[in-house]
Design a protein around this motif. Structure first.
Motif, PDB file in Angstrom:
ATOM      1  N   SER A  79       1.118  -5.402   5.138  1.00  0.00           N
ATOM      2  CA  SER A  79       1.176  -4.591   3.917  1.00  0.00           C
ATOM      3  C   SER A  79       2.055  -5.261   2.867  1.00  0.00           C
ATOM      4  N   ILE A  99      -1.906   0.328  -4.739  1.00  0.00           N
ATOM      5  CA  ILE A  99      -1.029   0.246  -3.568  1.00  0.00           C
ATOM      6  C   ILE A  99      -0.855   1.613  -2.912  1.00  0.00           C
ATOM      7  N   ILE A 103      -2.077   1.273   0.930  1.00  0.00           N
ATOM      8  CA  ILE A 103      -1.035   1.143   1.954  1.00  0.00           C
ATOM      9  C   ILE A 103      -0.864   2.406   2.800  1.00  0.00           C
ATOM     10  N   SER A 107      -1.981   2.454   6.739  1.00  0.00           N
ATOM     11  CA  SER A 107      -0.734   2.464   7.499  1.00  0.00           C
ATOM     12  C   SER A 107      -0.662   3.655   8.438  1.00  0.00           C
ATOM     13  N   THR A 139       6.933   5.927   3.255  1.00  0.00           N
ATOM     14  CA  THR A 139       5.955   4.933   2.807  1.00  0.00           C
ATOM     15  C   THR A 139       5.742   4.997   1.304  1.00  0.00           C
ATOM     16  N   ALA A 143       6.780   1.752  -0.746  1.00  0.00           N
ATOM     17  CA  ALA A 143       5.715   0.966  -1.373  1.00  0.00           C
ATOM     18  C   ALA A 143       6.008   0.753  -2.858  1.00  0.00           C
TER      19      ALA A 143
END
Length: 279
Positions: A79, A99, A103, A107, A139, A143
């Motif tokens: 990632s 993103i 992600i 994920s 996350t 991110a």
């Protein structure tokens, strides 16, 4: 005569997506060991604490943390490579949207499969759901921050401007401060321009976002003390966040504004100041 710094040509999000679709091996070649190490160290404690709070044995809690560390160590490297490919995308918000769609989905789909298998073998399914919800919140923030850091040349690998992990880690405190200060600075800028509606909507949006995030992480919509006592209104996470934002915005208003406004795109891509080169 000083040399002009070379900058990479801006690319579009769809160009990056097409490139990665045609060359998926690049995600392995550019596996980001920096993100792998930091993500593993950050995520494993979430599962360890969640299982311990759920009154599971230390052995089970450590097992859950180990599964998460191994998964994050390998996946975060991939990632991180994805985010690094998006760091030159313009406009910046296109990179943010891409993103946040890519992600978290992949994920936590994989994370759910790995942790569910562990939970099935240890009969601790209820704790897995709680831990994954907390992990999703992490996350989203990580991110966004990773993109911000990479656009400033930090936490990148296999590029001319990449630096050792130790040096990148030393820059994280100031990067975190700048990342957190952006929203109050932006609201303060709106108030100076008398863009009151935008400032109000940003203010309320931050409160709602904070309430939902902390609620998801803690599993509680409000906090209490001394066995259940609470303070009206102040007991809600969102209200507390708005108070902190008000203080931060007030401080920002007291600081003389810069000669020009820094946009979101510039905020995400501005690079550290370097001393002038000798002629």
């Amino acid at each position: 005569m000083s040399k002009k710094k070379k900058t990479k040509k801006a690319v579009k999000a769809e160009e990056v997506l097409r490139y990665l679709a045609r060359n998926p091996s690049q995600l392995i070649r550019n596996w980001n060991y920096k993100g792998a190490v930091l993500s593993g160290l950050l995520r494993a404690p979430i599962f360890l604490v969640t299982y311990l709070i759920g009154k599971e044995s230390l052995k089970v809690a450590l097992g859950a943390a180990l599964v998460q560390f191994v998964f994050r160590f390998f996946y975060a490297g991939i990632s991180g490579a994805v985010i690094q490919h998006f760091r030159h995308v313009e406009p910046a918000w296109h990179a943010l949207v891409a993103i946040l769609l890519i992600i978290p989905f992949f994920s936590h789909l994989l994370e759910f499969l790995f942790q569910s298998a562990f939970a099935y073998m240890t009969a601790t399914t209820q704790h897995t759901d709680e831990a994954i919800i907390r992990s999703i919140c992490v996350t989203i923030i990580s991110a966004l921050f990773t993109l911000f850091a990479m656009r400033r040349g930090v936490m990148i690998v296999r590029e001319p401007e990449s630096k050792p992990l130790k040096k990148d880690v030393s820059k994280l405190p100031i990067l975190i401060f700048q990342f957190c200060a952006f929203i109050p600075n932006e609201i303060a800028s709106m108030l100076r321009r008398r863009a009151y509606l935008g400032a109000f909507l940003s203010f309320i949006g931050f409160g709602i976002f904070s309430q939902m995030m902390v609620w998801a992480i803690t599993g509680k919509s409000s906090w209490t003390y001394n066995g259940g006592k609470s303070i009206p209104l102040l007991k809600y996470w969102g209200i507390d966040a708005l108070l902190l934002l008000s203080v931060a915005t007030s401080i920002s208003l007291m600081i003389p504004p810069r000669s020009r406004k820094v946009s979101v795109e510039e905020f995400l891509s501005i690079e550290e100041l370097k001393p002038a080169e000798k002629v």
